[in-house]
Design an enzyme around this catalytic site. Structure first.
Site, PDB file in Angstrom:
ATOM      1  N   SER A   8       0.745  -1.052   0.026  1.00  0.00           N
ATOM      2  CA  SER A   8       0.007  -0.045   0.114  1.00  0.00           C
ATOM      3  C   SER A   8       0.688   1.241  -0.019  1.00  0.00           C
ATOM      4  O   SER A   8       1.876   1.490  -0.938  1.00  0.00           O
ATOM      5  CB  SER A   8      -1.009   0.054   1.258  1.00  0.00           C
ATOM      6  OG  SER A   8      -1.995   0.915   1.020  1.00  0.00           O
TER       7      SER A   8
ATOM      8  N   ASP B 242      -8.725  -4.378  -6.649  1.00  0.00           N
ATOM      9  CA  ASP B 242      -7.984  -3.719  -5.330  1.00  0.00           C
ATOM     10  C   ASP B 242      -8.242  -2.195  -5.876  1.00  0.00           C
ATOM     11  O   ASP B 242      -7.971  -1.903  -6.927  1.00  0.00           O
ATOM     12  CB  ASP B 242      -6.612  -3.857  -5.251  1.00  0.00           C
ATOM     13  CG  ASP B 242      -5.906  -3.058  -4.046  1.00  0.00           C
ATOM     14  OD1 ASP B 242      -6.593  -2.077  -3.718  1.00  0.00           O
ATOM     15  OD2 ASP B 242      -4.812  -3.693  -3.806  1.00  0.00           O
TER      16      ASP B 242
END
Length: 273
Positions: A78, A137
């Site tokens: 991330s 995602d």
């Protein structure tokens, strides 16, 4: 030790100040290997700060006797993935602050990487940086550009309520006839996304960003097929996905990446944009 590597891992968002970095997503001018483009402002600043603090230490360590034959691998998830990839970009090239001998041993593998650079800049580091993305995602598709495209599409769709209402009513009718409500909702989301993309067109208000480097993508669980290489990340990750929380947010969780990519992936084919 088993891989003859020194691994520098950068964590993802944990504290409130991390979210400030995440959402400072203005495209900032960035030059890489003689090419000009844009980068995620907050993550580029974080990478620059880390580079100033770590480059002398890392370079010295990797030139010392116990480590001079080891590779340097940057990794993260991330926010950590975006910063690791940009750090690899800052440490690459003939002017690397690490020195030529250490720079030659540098690579990066990043999971759930946000949209961090202009597509043409990311392509130049395909041999050094690998971005791994799971299913739908949300994070690799989120940028100021994609948000503005979504806003504009939603406004145009709002001005044509009949089109959206007819689509949703068709799926509600299907639900009443006995099909699975969850699958019907997903199909409605897919069709609505197509409708909104058509309305949005190709005009870009802000600089489009995408994951950096070679991008590997794994389709949703149960959809068949293995990991594929994305040929044009700028197109593949251009728009925000539509779907349930399970479809677009759960795939980003670090435990999901650990479960999906804990082993070797082997050779991968290319994915169409």
């Amino acid at each position: 030790r088993a891989s003859n590597s020194v691994v520098l891992a950068i964590r993802g968002s944990l504290w409130p100040q991390d979210w400030v970095t995440d959402f400072d997503c203005r495209p900032r001018p960035f030059e890489l290997d003689g090419q000009r483009g844009f980068a995620h402002s907050g993550m580029l600043t974080a990478a620059e700060n880390l580079s100033a603090a770590l480059a002398p230490v890392v370079g010295s360590l990797l030139r010392s006797a116990p480590y001079r034959d080891l590779r340097l691998v940057l990794t993260g998830h991330s926010l950590g993935a975006g910063v690791a990839a940009l750090l690899a970009a800052l440490w690459s090239g003939p002017l690397s602050p690490l020195g030529a001998d250490v720079e030659a041993r540098l690579s990066c593998v990043a999971y759930g990487m946000p949209a961090v650079v202009s597509p043409h800049l990311g392509h130049g580091l395909r041999s050094r940086v690998t971005a791994v993305v799971c299913a739908h995602d949300f994070v690799p598709r989120f940028s100021l550009c994609s948000s503005m495209r979504f806003r504009d599409a939603a406004l145009r769709l709002w001005r044509r309520p009949g089109a959206a209402a007819a689509l949703l009513e068709a799926h509600q009718t299907t639900d009443r006839e006995g099909s699975g409500a969850e699958e019907s909702a997903r199909e409605a989301a897919r069709e609505l996304e197509v409708l909104m993309r058509g309305e949005a067109g190709d005009g870009l208000v802000a600089g489009a960003l995408c994951p950096l480097g070679r991008v590997l993508w794994a389709p949703p669980t149960g959809c068949g097929g293995g990991v594929v290489e994305v040929e044009e990340p700028g197109k593949f990750f251009r728009d925000l996905p539509l779907g349930s929380t399970k479809d677009i947010f759960e795939p980003h969780l670090p435990q999901n990446y650990a479960a999906r990519f804990g082993g070797g992936a082997g050779p991968v084919p290319a994915a169409a944009p």
